[in-house]
Design an enzyme around this catalytic site. Structure first.
Site, mmCIF file in Angstrom:
data_model
loop_
_atom_site.group_PDB
_atom_site.id
_atom_site.type_symbol
_atom_site.label_atom_id
_atom_site.label_comp_id
_atom_site.label_asym_id
_atom_site.label_seq_id
_atom_site.Cartn_x
_atom_site.Cartn_y
_atom_site.Cartn_z
ATOM 1 N N HIS A 1 0.833 -1.211 0.000
ATOM 2 C CA HIS A 1 0.000 0.000 0.000
ATOM 3 C C HIS A 1 0.867 1.261 0.000
ATOM 4 C CE1 HIS A 1 0.361 1.000 4.386
ATOM 5 N NE2 HIS A 1 0.379 -0.317 4.565
ATOM 6 N N GLU B 1 -4.996 1.756 2.704
ATOM 7 C CA GLU B 1 -4.955 0.561 3.540
ATOM 8 C C GLU B 1 -5.015 0.927 5.018
ATOM 9 O OE1 GLU B 1 -2.901 -2.685 5.903
ATOM 10 O OE2 GLU B 1 -2.442 -0.551 5.738
ATOM 11 N N GLU B 2 -4.373 2.039 5.377
ATOM 12 C CA GLU B 2 -4.280 2.413 6.785
ATOM 13 C C GLU B 2 -5.631 2.810 7.383
ATOM 14 O OE1 GLU B 2 -1.891 1.813 8.543
ATOM 15 O OE2 GLU B 2 -0.021 1.935 7.431
ATOM 16 N N ASP C 1 -0.261 4.429 0.992
ATOM 17 C CA ASP C 1 -0.596 5.462 1.982
ATOM 18 C C ASP C 1 0.158 5.256 3.286
ATOM 19 O OD1 ASP C 1 -2.230 3.118 2.452
ATOM 20 O OD2 ASP C 1 -3.425 4.327 3.849
#
Length: 437
Positions: free
Chosen positions: A86, A183-184, A88
């Site tokens: 990911h 994703e976070e 982010d």
């Protein structure tokens, strides 16, 4: 196959460039991606892939990067595999103006971050530093996170792409690349196009210590407790007002310590209040509920109900509702049906010269949801440590080992696949280890 002797790694230079690009996601945004600045990194990755000769690399409207490295093997039965990371960084800590620092030849000393000297990396607080003697440690400067979660994984996959393109002696099937936004904040694969990826298996590069592979995550539910109190003018409230805010505070205070994140570890689940809002008449508490066993999730929700019931005995005119909803499930349920996916990953780690260790994650990854979307996805180490904090760090050598692991994994799948699968039969043949040199 001695990869280390023939590779000119590019992972460090890529990583140092990527972390300078602010890609922090925003849980309060309803757009996809949640922040447009995540596409800034996506555009850089697409350009680099195209420059390598990965001709189908592209960034879609939702901020996902897709790419394909064509097979270079004569075998027709090699399954398509995917590598995913990911782009982010977490909202927990600033990702703006990251200034990466390489601390060369670490010898066990405290690492003081220059822009905030209160931020000190000590071996006593970061135990994996004991495995880094002689290695090169990368940190931020003390006022931001570093972004190793997960730009270490992004850089490792990008370097692996570069190596595959430039080392045709590494035989492999079709390799798919996926870089995700958000994703976070739990939305990493909301808009992922599984059909476009078209892979049999996927490996997320988003784990911690070198040699670790994770085949198990929490199962996760979310919950919202809504409290309906009784409002009254505060000057005439005696015997009438039942403040939803105070009720919420008492419920939070009464939650059992042995089911809180700060008092649990290893395979223990927890209940965690993560957000609160409201006024005298109505208040809400948002929870995350986590456990490795699905059956324990409703039991944990019942704990919230029991606490609320007990507190509201003191507020006879107030009520509550509790709504729960599924977030993700333990990917082990899926991976257990495809054991070769994990076996091949463990073999690749061993071929990279590391002790392979199978672990569980006290959290989730993009792979948790990808697995239940039809793309089984264990998680391989990226070398990231102390993520979501100003003391986040990664070592150059661990990132290089992750690159090697990806390349060995491509080779393991090629070696262990049938030349031509019989009609209607699996393309996988029994696992075989590489012979010792």
């Amino acid at each position: 196959m001695d990869l280390n002797a023939s590779l000119g790694f590019t992972v460090t230079e890529r990583f140092l460039d990527y972390v300078k690009i602010d890609t922090q996601s925003d849980p309060n945004s309803n757009s996809t991606p949640s922040t447009e600045k995540q596409k800034d990194l996506g555009r850089v990755l697409v350009k680099e892939l195209l420059d390598m000769g990965v001709n189908d690399a592209h960034l879609d409207e939702y901020g996902y990067v897709y790419a394909t490295i064509p097979a270079n093997t004569d075998k027709a039965g090699v399954p398509v595999i995917c590598f995913c990371s990911h782009m982010d960084t977490a909202p927990d800590c600033s990702g703006t103006g990251v200034k990466p620092i390489v601390h060369s030849n670490y010898q066990g000393e405290d690492i003081i971050l220059p822009d905030d000297k209160i931020q000190v990396l000590k071996m006593s607080e970061h135990p994996d530093l004991k495995n880094q003697i002689g290695n090169d440690i990368i940190t931020a400067s003390g006022t931001t996170l570093l972004g190793a979660d997960n730009k270490a994984g992004v850089a490792e996959i990008m370097d692996a792409c570069y190596q595959l393109v430039n080392h045709p002696e590494i035989k492999h099937g079709t390799i798919k690349i996926l870089f995700t936004p958000d994703e976070e904040i739990g939305r990493g694969v909301d808009k992922a196009d599984i059909a476009k990826i078209g892979a049999f298996a996927c490996y997320t590069m988003d784990g911690e210590s070198a040699g670790n592979m994770e085949n198990e995550t929490f199962s996760a539910d979310g919950a919202r407790l809504t409290i309906n109190g009784v409002s009254s003018h505060p000057g005439f409230a005696k015997g009438k007002m039942e403040s939803a805010i105070k009720i919420a505070g008492q419920i939070i205070a009464a939650l059992p310590d042995d089911l809180s994140p700060e008092h649990t570890e290893e395979m223990q689940g927890f209940i965690h209040p993560v957000d609160f809002g409201g006024h005298v008449e109505t208040a809400t508490i948002d929870f995350i509920i986590r456990d490795f066993e699905d059956a324990n999730l409703p039991k944990h929700a019942d704990v919230i109900r029991k606490v609320a019931d007990e507190v509201l005995k003191r507020f006879p005119n107030s009520t509550y509702t509790l709504e729960t909803y599924e977030q993700y499930r333990n990917m082990k349920h899926v991976l257990a049906q495809n054991p070769q996916i994990v076996e091949y990953g463990m073999e690749a780690i061993r071929r990279a010269g590391l002790e392979a260790k199978l672990c569980s994650i006290r959290g989730g990854t993009d792979g948790s949801r990808l697995s239940f979307m039809g793309l089984p996805s264990p998680n391989i180490f990226a070398g990231e440590h102390a993520f979501h904090s100003k003391q986040e760090w990664v070592s150059v050598q661990d990132m290089q080992k992750a690159v090697e692991t990806i390349l060995h994994l491509c080779a393991v799948w090629e070696e262990n696949s049938a030349s031509q699968p019989p009609e209607g039969e699996s393309r996988i043949i029994p696992f075989k280890k590489q012979k010792a040199d």
